[in-house]
Design a protein around this motif. Sequence first.
Motif, PDB file in Angstrom:
ATOM      1  N   VAL A 125      46.892  20.794  30.286  1.00 53.13           N
ATOM      2  CA  VAL A 125      47.331  21.049  31.837  1.00 53.13           C
ATOM      3  C   VAL A 125      46.366  21.929  32.689  1.00 53.13           C
ATOM      4  N   SER A 126      46.084  21.533  33.849  1.00 49.71           N
ATOM      5  CA  SER A 126      45.311  22.205  34.847  1.00 49.71           C
ATOM      6  C   SER A 126      46.003  22.612  36.062  1.00 49.71           C
ATOM      7  N   LEU A 127      45.625  23.829  36.805  1.00 47.24           N
ATOM      8  CA  LEU A 127      46.302  23.820  37.974  1.00 47.24           C
ATOM      9  C   LEU A 127      45.176  24.251  39.325  1.00 47.24           C
ATOM     10  N   VAL A 128      45.609  23.541  40.262  1.00 42.50           N
ATOM     11  CA  VAL A 128      44.633  23.629  41.215  1.00 42.50           C
ATOM     12  C   VAL A 128      45.465  24.454  42.248  1.00 42.50           C
ATOM     13  N   LYS A 129      45.014  25.654  42.688  1.00 42.84           N
ATOM     14  CA  LYS A 129      45.859  26.424  43.670  1.00 42.84           C
ATOM     15  C   LYS A 129      45.621  26.138  45.167  1.00 42.84           C
ATOM     16  N   CYS A 130      46.712  26.049  45.811  1.00 41.00           N
ATOM     17  CA  CYS A 130      46.662  25.494  47.418  1.00 41.00           C
ATOM     18  C   CYS A 130      47.341  26.447  47.795  1.00 41.00           C
ATOM     19  N   ARG A 131      46.395  27.107  48.940  1.00 40.28           N
ATOM     20  CA  ARG A 131      47.019  28.127  49.857  1.00 40.28           C
ATOM     21  C   ARG A 131      46.720  27.934  51.068  1.00 40.28           C
ATOM     22  N   GLY A 132      47.673  27.471  52.271  1.00 39.76           N
ATOM     23  CA  GLY A 132      47.409  27.033  53.277  1.00 39.76           C
ATOM     24  C   GLY A 132      47.382  28.104  54.230  1.00 39.76           C
ATOM     25  N   GLU A 138      51.450  26.527  47.215  1.00 41.57           N
ATOM     26  CA  GLU A 138      51.798  25.733  46.194  1.00 41.57           C
ATOM     27  C   GLU A 138      50.715  25.401  45.383  1.00 41.57           C
ATOM     28  N   ASP A 139      50.787  24.707  44.175  1.00 40.35           N
ATOM     29  CA  ASP A 139      49.782  24.334  43.079  1.00 40.35           C
ATOM     30  C   ASP A 139      49.921  22.995  42.805  1.00 40.35           C
ATOM     31  N   ILE A 140      48.667  22.352  42.483  1.00 39.10           N
ATOM     32  CA  ILE A 140      48.865  20.951  41.977  1.00 39.10           C
ATOM     33  C   ILE A 140      48.631  20.997  40.307  1.00 39.10           C
ATOM     34  N   SER A 141      49.692  20.848  39.876  1.00 41.09           N
ATOM     35  CA  SER A 141      49.485  20.774  38.109  1.00 41.09           C
ATOM     36  C   SER A 141      49.192  19.343  37.888  1.00 41.09           C
ATOM     37  N   THR A 142      48.320  19.196  36.889  1.00 38.21           N
ATOM     38  CA  THR A 142      48.030  18.034  36.157  1.00 38.21           C
ATOM     39  C   THR A 142      48.007  18.018  34.603  1.00 38.21           C
ATOM     40  N   LEU A 143      49.076  17.155  34.329  1.00 35.20           N
ATOM     41  CA  LEU A 143      49.171  17.151  32.654  1.00 35.20           C
ATOM     42  C   LEU A 143      48.690  15.968  32.001  1.00 35.20           C
TER      43      LEU A 143
END
Length: 178
Positions: A125-132, A138-143
Motif C-alpha cells: 500500500v502507498s499513500l499520496v497526501k493531498c492537501r488543497g 485527503e489521501d490517494i491510497s494505492t493497494l
Amino acid sequence: MTYKVRFAVLVAITVASGAVGCSSNEQKQEYTVPKSLCGVSVPTDALSHLLPASGKKLTADEAEGSSDDVQLCKVTVDDVMVLTLSRERIDAGDSAQHILLSQLSIARPKSAQDGSIAYADQAAVSLVKCRGAGGEKEDISTLVKVLKPARPNESAMKSLISGYTAALNKQGPCKRGS
C-alpha cells in the motif's frame, strides 16, 4: 581405458537426454509484461518478478465503473487473475500499515518512505497526501495484491509500489479530473 571412455560417453548422453526431456516439458513466459497499470508507469522488472513464471497471454484492464475517485486494474495471465491494483481517494489520517492490516490482514508489513509505503511479499500500500489550498485533506491510497499463481516477492513488491507511486506523483494525482 576404452571401457572408461565408453562409460563416460554413455553417462554424458544419458544426462544430456534427461536434460533435454526436462526442458522440453517446461512452460515459459510468452507474454509481454505491461509498462503501466491504471495509466501509470510501473517498473517492469519488479512486476515481472511478481507475475507467473509461465503463461501465454497477459491482459491488464481497468475495471468498469472506475472513476477519478476509485480505480481498479486487474492483471490476468491465461484468463486467471494474478494481480490487482486499486487506487482510491480516502479521508486523510489513515496509515499505509493500517490499510494493509485492515484490508488484507497483514499484521507486520515493512515500511518505506517515512511510512507512506507498507509492503509484504504478496501485497503493498502507498499513500499520496493531498492537501488543497481550500483546506481539503485527503489521501490517494494505492493497494497492490498478487494472487496465485503469481509469485510473492517482498523485494519486487517494494520496488513495484515505490516506482508506481513515484510515477503517480509525477502525474499530479491530487488535482481532480487528472
